[in-house]
Write an enzyme that holds these catalytic residues in place. Structure first.
Site, mmCIF file in Angstrom:
data_model
loop_
_atom_site.group_PDB
_atom_site.id
_atom_site.type_symbol
_atom_site.label_atom_id
_atom_site.label_comp_id
_atom_site.label_asym_id
_atom_site.label_seq_id
_atom_site.Cartn_x
_atom_site.Cartn_y
_atom_site.Cartn_z
ATOM 1 N N SER A 127 -6.817 -0.283 -2.977
ATOM 2 C CA SER A 127 -7.976 -1.260 -3.155
ATOM 3 C C SER A 127 -9.208 -0.862 -2.963
ATOM 4 O O SER A 127 -9.489 -0.166 -1.698
ATOM 5 C CB SER A 127 -7.644 -2.530 -2.699
ATOM 6 O OG SER A 127 -7.542 -2.704 -1.209
ATOM 7 N N GLY A 132 -12.607 -2.627 -7.513
ATOM 8 C CA GLY A 132 -11.337 -2.373 -8.345
ATOM 9 C C GLY A 132 -10.093 -1.725 -7.535
ATOM 10 O O GLY A 132 -10.224 -1.903 -6.319
ATOM 11 N N GLY A 159 -6.476 -8.504 -1.111
ATOM 12 C CA GLY A 159 -5.295 -7.228 -1.105
ATOM 13 C C GLY A 159 -4.049 -7.728 -1.188
ATOM 14 O O GLY A 159 -3.222 -6.993 -1.994
ATOM 15 N N ASP A 160 -3.715 -8.939 -0.644
ATOM 16 C CA ASP A 160 -2.325 -9.490 -0.829
ATOM 17 C C ASP A 160 -1.995 -9.783 -2.132
ATOM 18 O O ASP A 160 -1.095 -9.549 -2.624
ATOM 19 C CB ASP A 160 -2.277 -10.582 0.169
ATOM 20 C CG ASP A 160 -2.401 -10.109 1.756
ATOM 21 O OD1 ASP A 160 -2.049 -8.952 1.970
ATOM 22 O OD2 ASP A 160 -2.895 -11.141 2.398
#
Length: 222
Positions: A127, A132, A159-160
């Protein structure tokens, strides 16, 4: 403070875990690996736990027959990568930790990701904060840019969500491009809400963002 575009994130230290509990968890992870196709191992290790324990968890999951998605930081990340998880999900800073220095350009990020793939990681999903994500595999690499109409309220949990979207597409048999596209769509929905909850993570919202995610192939240096 969403009105000022600022998010305060407070992460407390985990509780100490005794050796008996660590051994028991390894056995439980192996058993989970016998029943599930993928296991996600993410986050930091509790205080006092050896950094190599993340790698032990990866090995235990694979011993049970599961593939592993791994997302950590610091020494736990370095040690875990040596166990060659099938999917590695670092952010830019974590990738720079593995590379030993800053990687500002997307081509530099891809180069590090491709190196990890050469070392045995099947896919690296990196990430890039608000810029993006890059996905690298043996078959090639792609960069995804966020939807142009994206409104960021909070980056907590992005991010998760990126990892979750990738695995949803993976379990559905999607291509690398399809997995990256859905991953970005999940992350886009997540950043539109405060906190880590995603009340708007509905199929229509994800589909709407997925259709506007731009993917570009990245040329790999020989």
């Amino acid at each position: 403070h969403p009105e000022r575009g600022v998010t305060d994130e407070h992460n407390g230290a985990g509780l100490a875990v005794c050796e008996e509990a660590r051994e028991a968890l390894l056995g439980q992870v192996e058993q989970l690996g016998e029943r599930h196709g993928w296991i996600v191992i993410s986050g930091s290790l509790p205080a006092g736990m050896p950094p190599g324990y993340a790698a032990q968890l990866i090995v235990a999951a694979r011993r049970g027959g599961a593939k592993v998605a791994f997302d950590s930081s610091g020494e736990a990340l370095r040690q875990g990568v040596l166990a060659r998880p099938e999917l590695l999900k670092p952010n830019r800073g974590e990738l720079e930790t593995l590379a030993g220095g800053p990687r500002r350009r997307i081509a530099e990020v891809e180069e590090v990701a491709a190196g990890l793939v050469s070392d045995g990681v099947e896919v690296v999903l990196a990430s890039l904060e608000g810029k993006g994500a890059v996905a690298a595999s043996v078959g090639g690499s792609f960069v995804a840019t966020p939807p142009p109409a994206l409104e960021v309220v909070s980056a907590v949990g992005a991010g998760d969500a990126l990892l979750a979207g990738y695995l949803v597409a993976e379990l559905a048999g999607g291509s690398l491009e399809g997995r990256l596209r859905l991953a970005m769509a999940y992350a886009a929905v997540a950043v539109g809400h405060l906190g880590s909850a995603c009340p708007g993570l509905a199929e229509a919202a994800v589909r709407g963002y997925s259709d506007t995610v731009e993917l570009s192939p990245l040329l790999r240096r020989c």
